[in-house]
Design an enzyme around this catalytic site. Structure first.
Site, PDB file in Angstrom:
ATOM      1  CE1 TYR A 128      -3.510  -2.557   0.112  1.00 27.39           C
ATOM      2  CE2 TYR A 128      -4.376  -1.385   2.006  1.00 27.39           C
ATOM      3  CZ  TYR A 128      -4.522  -2.351   1.032  1.00 27.39           C
ATOM      4  OH  TYR A 128      -5.674  -3.094   0.987  1.00 27.39           O
ATOM      5  CD  GLU A 244      -3.976  -3.692   8.995  1.00 27.13           C
ATOM      6  OE1 GLU A 244      -2.766  -3.820   9.225  1.00 27.13           O
ATOM      7  OE2 GLU A 244      -4.428  -2.844   8.197  1.00 27.13           O
ATOM      8  CG  ASN A 368      -2.895   8.392  16.049  1.00 29.10           C
ATOM      9  OD1 ASN A 368      -3.028   7.205  15.752  1.00 29.10           O
ATOM     10  ND2 ASN A 368      -2.609   8.782  17.277  1.00 29.10           N
ATOM     11  CD  GLU A 369      -1.148  12.701  12.456  1.00 32.22           C
ATOM     12  OE1 GLU A 369      -0.532  13.162  13.423  1.00 32.22           O
ATOM     13  OE2 GLU A 369      -0.960  11.545  12.020  1.00 32.22           O
TER      14      GLU A 369
END
Length: 388
Positions: A128, A244, A368-369
């Site tokens: 990815y 996931e 996190n963003e």
């Protein structure tokens, strides 16, 4: 099918009987920041699991699984973690790609790939992230085009966990020239053992190298190795990320609990527990662990529906931040001793490795963003972030 209690007793008894002999030394080996530990031996252990029917337990029986209910899958992952069994080497194939192929793959793809995942004959990694498109998956530049009967792939992926140990990679690539963002992406299954693929391990803060760069230079895969239709890559990739966040996170939390208990024991032994600020942080960590479990159980509703929705980002951002903070707490409990390596030239203690590797928890699998953006836009319905 057995009841949950019977299923739990069955796997607990099997683990007790089999984590012996040549496998006894594998208890507690491997895991984030320690994937280099006894890899060949853990692979042998995983194939031992497969021979006994303990891989892919949640998959339907027709695809080689046990057809375990959601509650039974939770029991399996919790008992596996409670037994301190070694970290799994087939997680990406079993927990990510397999469910994706069951949901989106063709019958031919399922027949070709699923039995080899169940048997742990082929290992997978996830293609990815890229240097300029980490958590922003829609910005990928790796491209692929059809030439004859093959997709021909050019580009670079990075932070590819265990690519150096893997046989295959599922790759998100841009297959429509001129497309941007979420449009024009496709999800391809690419063999790594071929000319045109180069895997370069990345040395991490821990001194280990479980992440990698992967370069594709005219690499090829058959045209039939696309999951979904051309241009459907975003939808399929998001489903994979949902898987996931699935059932295995319950086992992860058993490991978190073991780490927290060890931090508490250390604080009692070295006197750090006498510090009221340390005691307060330990109490907050314990409370946070309970919240993690509650979040995970809530997210399992999405798993039961087929794939977790965007709400799964709530759980991911919480446990990632909690685990990073636990690493910081561990260092503060260690005090000055935390500055000393276990040995030279760079032999880290378990606490130092926890502190360093847990920094990545808030970055990998969506930073996190990015998780906050997902929660804001796709859960709360707020306006999308302004992009240049």
């Amino acid at each position: 099918m057995n009841s949950v209690d019977e299923f739990r007793t069955e796997i607990r008894s099997w683990l007790r009987a089999n984590l012996t002999g040549e496998f006894a030394a594998l208890r507690g080996r491997g895991g984030p920041g320690r994937e280099h530990e006894a890899f060949a031996e853990r692979l042998a252990w995983e194939r031992h699991l497969a021979a006994a029917g303990w891989t892919c337990v949640g998959w339907p029986e027709k695809y080689g699984g046990r057809g375990a209910t959601l509650e039974q899958q939770v029991a399996f992952h919790e008992e596996y973690a409670l037994a301190d069994a070694p970290a799994r080497v087939n997680h990406i194939g079993e927990q990510l790609l397999g469910p994706t192929l069951i949901a989106f793959g063709t019958p031919e793809q399922r027949e070709r790939f699923l039995p080899r995942i169940v048997a742990v004959d082929e290992l997978w990694c996830q293609g990815y992230s890229e240097p300029d498109a980490g958590s922003d998956l829609a910005g990928v530049r790796t491209r692929a085009q059809l030439q004859g009967g093959d997709w021909v792939i050019n580009g670079q992926k990075t932070w590819t966990s265990l690519a150096h140990e893997s046989d295959w990679c599922f790759v998100v690539a841009r297959t429509e020239p001129g497309s941007t963002r979420h449009q024009g992406l496709s999800y391809l299954l690419v063999p790594l053992d071929q000319p045109g693929v180069e895997v370069r391990p990345i040395t991490q803060l821990t001194g280990t190298s479980e992440f990698n760069e992967v370069f594709f230079d005219e690499a090829r895969t058959p045209a039939s190795h696309i999951v979904g239709a051309p241009g459907d890559g975003w939808k399929v990739a998001m489903a994979t990320l949902g898987f996931e966040r699935g059932v295995s996170t319950l086992g992860q939390q058993v490991g978190f609990q073991r780490e927290l208990e060890a931090v508490i024991d250390l604080a009692k032994q070295n006197g750090a527990a006498d510090d009221p600020l340390i005691r307060d942080r330990i109490a907050r960590a314990w409370t946070g662990l309970e919240i993690i479990r509650a979040n995970a159980l809530r997210m399992l509703d999405g798993v039961a529906a087929g794939a977790p929705g965007p709400e799964a980002s709530i759980g991911k951002i919480f446990w990632a931040t909690w685990h990073r903070d636990l690493g910081e707490l561990a260092m503060d409990v260690c005090g000055a001793d935390g500055m000393l390596a276990a040995g030279g030239p760079y032999d880290l203690t378990d606490w130092q490795r926890l502190f360093l590797f847990s920094r990545s928890d808030t970055i990998y699998a969506g930073s996190n963003e990015i998780q906050r953006n997902i929660i804001a836009e796709r859960v709360l319905g707020l306006p999308k972030e302004v992009r240049p």
